[in-house]
Design a protein around this motif. Structure first.
Motif, mmCIF file in Angstrom:
data_model
loop_
_atom_site.group_PDB
_atom_site.id
_atom_site.type_symbol
_atom_site.label_atom_id
_atom_site.label_comp_id
_atom_site.label_asym_id
_atom_site.label_seq_id
_atom_site.Cartn_x
_atom_site.Cartn_y
_atom_site.Cartn_z
ATOM 1 N N GLN A 167 4.859 11.733 4.464
ATOM 2 C CA GLN A 167 5.567 11.263 4.293
ATOM 3 C C GLN A 167 5.428 9.920 3.181
ATOM 4 O O GLN A 167 6.514 9.314 2.431
ATOM 5 C CB GLN A 167 5.999 10.755 5.193
ATOM 6 N N THR A 168 4.015 9.471 3.117
ATOM 7 C CA THR A 168 3.256 7.978 2.458
ATOM 8 C C THR A 168 3.338 8.959 1.254
ATOM 9 O O THR A 168 3.114 8.187 0.265
ATOM 10 C CB THR A 168 2.656 7.360 3.411
ATOM 11 N N ASP A 169 2.535 10.417 0.866
ATOM 12 C CA ASP A 169 1.915 10.439 -0.140
ATOM 13 C C ASP A 169 0.752 10.111 -0.301
ATOM 14 O O ASP A 169 0.765 9.935 -1.484
ATOM 15 C CB ASP A 169 2.983 10.717 -1.611
ATOM 16 N N ASP A 183 10.451 1.760 7.024
ATOM 17 C CA ASP A 183 10.300 0.487 6.453
ATOM 18 C C ASP A 183 8.877 -0.127 5.599
ATOM 19 O O ASP A 183 7.707 -0.338 4.831
ATOM 20 C CB ASP A 183 10.662 -0.924 6.753
ATOM 21 N N VAL A 184 8.083 0.044 6.257
ATOM 22 C CA VAL A 184 6.053 0.251 6.364
ATOM 23 C C VAL A 184 6.247 1.012 5.308
ATOM 24 O O VAL A 184 5.318 1.200 4.421
ATOM 25 C CB VAL A 184 5.396 0.734 7.290
ATOM 26 N N ILE A 185 6.652 2.511 5.420
ATOM 27 C CA ILE A 185 6.106 3.952 4.718
ATOM 28 C C ILE A 185 6.638 3.509 3.539
ATOM 29 O O ILE A 185 6.143 3.267 2.196
ATOM 30 C CB ILE A 185 7.267 4.485 4.967
ATOM 31 N N LYS A 186 8.006 2.978 3.086
ATOM 32 C CA LYS A 186 8.234 1.691 2.230
ATOM 33 C C LYS A 186 7.515 1.687 0.948
ATOM 34 O O LYS A 186 7.491 1.154 0.374
ATOM 35 C CB LYS A 186 9.685 1.317 1.916
ATOM 36 N N LEU A 187 7.284 0.314 1.931
ATOM 37 C CA LEU A 187 6.220 -0.545 1.416
ATOM 38 C C LEU A 187 4.480 -0.232 0.727
ATOM 39 O O LEU A 187 4.174 -0.925 -0.265
ATOM 40 C CB LEU A 187 6.335 -1.949 2.637
ATOM 41 N N THR A 188 4.243 0.723 1.530
ATOM 42 C CA THR A 188 3.387 1.325 1.468
ATOM 43 C C THR A 188 3.131 2.002 0.137
ATOM 44 O O THR A 188 1.847 2.372 -0.666
ATOM 45 C CB THR A 188 2.747 2.451 2.622
ATOM 46 N N ARG A 189 4.739 3.076 -0.189
ATOM 47 C CA ARG A 189 4.561 3.558 -1.701
ATOM 48 C C ARG A 189 4.416 1.968 -2.924
ATOM 49 O O ARG A 189 4.129 2.660 -3.483
ATOM 50 C CB ARG A 189 6.288 4.177 -1.330
ATOM 51 N N ARG A 193 -8.306 6.670 -6.641
ATOM 52 C CA ARG A 193 -8.355 6.268 -4.889
ATOM 53 C C ARG A 193 -9.354 5.324 -5.252
ATOM 54 O O ARG A 193 -9.576 4.475 -3.680
ATOM 55 C CB ARG A 193 -9.075 6.788 -4.270
ATOM 56 N N LEU A 194 -8.902 4.325 -5.992
ATOM 57 C CA LEU A 194 -9.134 3.155 -6.442
ATOM 58 C C LEU A 194 -8.689 1.875 -5.578
ATOM 59 O O LEU A 194 -9.040 1.241 -4.897
ATOM 60 C CB LEU A 194 -9.734 2.885 -7.583
ATOM 61 N N PHE A 195 -7.741 2.393 -5.729
ATOM 62 C CA PHE A 195 -6.261 1.785 -4.768
ATOM 63 C C PHE A 195 -5.809 2.359 -3.542
ATOM 64 O O PHE A 195 -4.630 2.488 -3.149
ATOM 65 C CB PHE A 195 -5.164 1.870 -6.070
ATOM 66 N N GLY A 196 -6.725 2.442 -2.747
ATOM 67 C CA GLY A 196 -6.431 3.211 -1.297
ATOM 68 C C GLY A 196 -6.536 2.089 0.017
ATOM 69 O O GLY A 196 -6.978 1.205 -0.984
ATOM 70 N N SER A 197 -6.321 2.697 1.041
ATOM 71 C CA SER A 197 -6.285 1.352 2.163
ATOM 72 C C SER A 197 -6.858 1.883 3.147
ATOM 73 O O SER A 197 -7.970 3.195 3.070
ATOM 74 C CB SER A 197 -4.751 0.545 2.366
ATOM 75 N N PHE A 198 -6.431 1.623 4.694
ATOM 76 C CA PHE A 198 -6.950 1.596 5.724
ATOM 77 C C PHE A 198 -6.656 1.531 7.161
ATOM 78 O O PHE A 198 -5.605 0.742 6.835
ATOM 79 C CB PHE A 198 -8.770 1.085 5.773
ATOM 80 N N ILE A 199 -6.161 2.601 7.833
ATOM 81 C CA ILE A 199 -5.685 2.208 8.657
ATOM 82 C C ILE A 199 -6.457 2.593 10.399
ATOM 83 O O ILE A 199 -7.109 3.479 10.197
ATOM 84 C CB ILE A 199 -4.440 3.201 8.977
ATOM 85 N N GLU A 200 -6.948 1.388 11.321
ATOM 86 C CA GLU A 200 -7.654 1.714 12.125
ATOM 87 C C GLU A 200 -7.010 1.576 13.323
ATOM 88 O O GLU A 200 -6.280 0.586 13.582
ATOM 89 C CB GLU A 200 -8.757 0.544 11.978
ATOM 90 N N SER A 239 -2.807 5.058 -2.477
ATOM 91 C CA SER A 239 -3.359 6.534 -3.101
ATOM 92 C C SER A 239 -4.266 7.512 -2.325
ATOM 93 O O SER A 239 -4.110 8.410 -1.672
ATOM 94 C CB SER A 239 -3.920 6.598 -4.515
ATOM 95 N N ALA A 240 -5.028 6.247 -1.257
ATOM 96 C CA ALA A 240 -5.061 7.172 -0.113
ATOM 97 C C ALA A 240 -5.963 6.257 0.666
ATOM 98 O O ALA A 240 -5.558 4.917 0.929
ATOM 99 C CB ALA A 240 -6.484 7.481 -0.963
ATOM 100 N N VAL A 241 -5.935 6.797 2.259
ATOM 101 C CA VAL A 241 -6.246 5.878 3.657
ATOM 102 C C VAL A 241 -7.494 6.498 4.283
ATOM 103 O O VAL A 241 -6.970 7.656 4.756
ATOM 104 C CB VAL A 241 -4.628 5.729 4.136
ATOM 105 N N ARG A 242 -8.161 5.774 4.657
ATOM 106 C CA ARG A 242 -8.950 5.746 5.619
ATOM 107 C C ARG A 242 -9.133 5.721 6.942
ATOM 108 O O ARG A 242 -7.987 5.030 6.894
ATOM 109 C CB ARG A 242 -10.102 4.988 5.252
#
Length: 502
Positions: free
Chosen positions: A116-118, A53-59, A20-27, A64-67
């Protein structure tokens, strides 16, 4: 030419690379959600309005995780407004970013996107305007199988199986005067502790993150963490860190050495955690969740109090340069170096708002420059982080004093023996020679890519989405027991090696 030397020895490890060091964030801020991950009617949107297209680029980014759902937004958020039939959901005021929130994207839409984004979801609860009862209701809705008020409400909303969200943030930046429901460290620590105890009665398997200081420049930094952990140390699993970086004045060297600031910040929070552990005679070693970090040209932002009420306004959509990407790659190296204590990290944010992914209504999504070092590190930093002590010349920074001209870290996959070296040259005029001694097996270089060294102010854009990309390099020389490689001025480099099979 500068010269930096280091030894890569698989016997000296720091810790396994935390997934989970490679997480991101959606607010719910700006166009991160509306017009970012969710845009009904867009040619790339599916039947639920999620942009493929956003799902594809997120993959591709390797997240690995999203807050979710914030951020400052969460401190005034009523999660119930974002579930159930979309037509019945109210439009509400978001006090954090002075936005009109339509609530057409909420918890269940986020969880559908996450599947969907795993990615693993990390959920934040509102401890600004709400508290213990609301946090428990939300946990019951997401994780309880059924037969109760809120679990049956979830089922009535078309979600039969529990979401089983395992990581929860107990509020957000509660020391900030900009925060709805700001509290003192002791006030927040008591609330966080009571919320944690109640939530664990519903689901003992969850992990809980307490709020640390909003940033290291806060006047209460250090004392805030101590006050919070005095109350909550025994009932939480993590304390959070937040940091954003930008160049101040003409100190380019200091900006390029932002990772050194991150190193010091992490070390300070670790020291505070261990002080409270010693004070409480506890054998627990608290982990850190660096759940907001990025480059942000905050000096260009007029502040939320100057915003007009609007739906999904364009907020802090910074356009990143090659130089910015070099700094971000170096920040990832700092996180890797602290993988024994930093278990979660979230690049803030994922789409449009200070983000690696950008979108517009009339075109497909594209990658910003900072996308590349994150994606390559997430893909190739595998196995264990190695302890690397490079010897480097120093540069002088007006704000930081002397800093290393070259920074190096490395990971090794024990199953394959493959090693990945990450290096940054912070000098803005001289190339550097990196000389690495490889202990153990003889290695060959299988990949050498560079970002930087030229066109440092270049960016990717809607009209030129592939202007900046990493490039392959052959500027290396394999020699017995190691190799040498050239690091261009102001550059981020990744070198992958594999054992020679004889």
């Amino acid at each position: 030419m500068l010269t930096c030397t280091a030894t890569i020895d698989p016997a000296f490890t720091i810790a396994p690379v935390p997934p989970r060091l490679f997480g991101s964030f959606i607010e719910h801020m700006g166009r991160c959600v509306y017009g970012g991950v969710y845009e009904p009617g867009h040619p790339e949107a599916d039947v639920d309005g999620l942009r493929a297209d956003v799902i594809k680029l997120t993959r591709e980014l390797g997240v690995s995780a999203v807050r979710y759902p914030g951020g400052n937004f969460v401190s005034g958020y009523r999660w119930e407004d974002g579930v159930g039939p979309v037509g019945d959901r109210p439009v509400t005021l978001d006090l954090a970013w002075r936005s009109l929130e339509p609530n057409t994207f909420g918890l269940n839409e986020f969880m559908s996107w996450a599947r969907q984004t795993d990615i693993e979801p990390i959920m934040a609860v509102n401890l600004g305007t709400r508290g213990v009862e609301d946090a428990c209701n939300l946990l019951e809705y997401t994780n309880f199988p059924g037969g109760t008020r809120y679990s049956d409400l979830r089922i009535a909303h078309g979600v039969r199986d529990p979401h089983n969200i395992k990581t929860w943030c107990l509020g957000n930046e509660m020391d900030g005067p900009w925060q709805v429901g700001q509290k003192t460290g002791t006030e927040y620590g008591r609330l966080a502790a009571e919320t944690a105890k109640a939530m664990r009665r519903i689901d003992p398997s969850i992990e809980l993150v307490a709020c640390g200081s909003s940033n290291e420049r806060m006047p209460t930094f250090g004392s805030w963490e101590a006050d919070v952990l005095d109350e909550a140390y025994d009932v939480v699993d993590y304390i959070s860190l937040h940091a954003y970086f930008e160049q101040h004045g003409d100190d380019r060297t200091g900006f390029l050495a932002s990772a050194q600031v991150m190193d010091t910040f992490i070390d300070g929070v670790v020291a505070t955690c261990d002080h409270i552990a010693a004070k409480k005679r506890s054998r627990r070693k608290l982990k850190l969740s660096f759940d907001e970090w990025n480059l942000w040209y905050e000096s260009r932002f007029a502040g939320q109090d100057n915003l007009e009420w609007a739906r999904a306004p364009r907020l802090i959509e910074d356009e990143y340069t090659v130089e910015d990407a070099v700094v971000l790659g170096n920040l990832l190296m700092s996180l890797l170096r602290h993988s024994d204590r930093v278990d979660i990290a979230c690049l803030a944010q994922l789409v449009n708002v200070i983000a690696p992914i950008r979108t517009e209504p009339d075109t497909g999504a594209w990658r910003q420059t900072i996308f590349y070092p994150f994606a390559l590190t997430a893909r190739h930093a595998r196995g264990e982080v190695l302890r690397v002590e490079p010897t480097s010349p120093v540069l002088h920074s007006e704000t930081l004093g002397d800093v290393a001209a070259v920074d190096v870290t490395a990971t090794r996959d024990p199953e394959t023996g493959q090693t990945t070296i990450f290096a940054v040259n912070r000098d803005d005029s001289q190339a550097a020679t990196l000389r690495l001694a490889m202990a153990g097996e003889e290695h060959d270089i299988v990949e050498h890519v560079v970002l930087g060294g030229q066109d440092l102010l270049a960016t990717n854009s809607k009209d030129a989405p592939r202007r900046v990309e990493p490039r392959s390099s052959t500027r290396h020389f394999v020699e017995g027991g190691g190799f040498s490689a050239e690091l261009p001025p102001v550059s981020w480099t990744m070198i992958r090696t594999a054992p020679v099979r004889k």
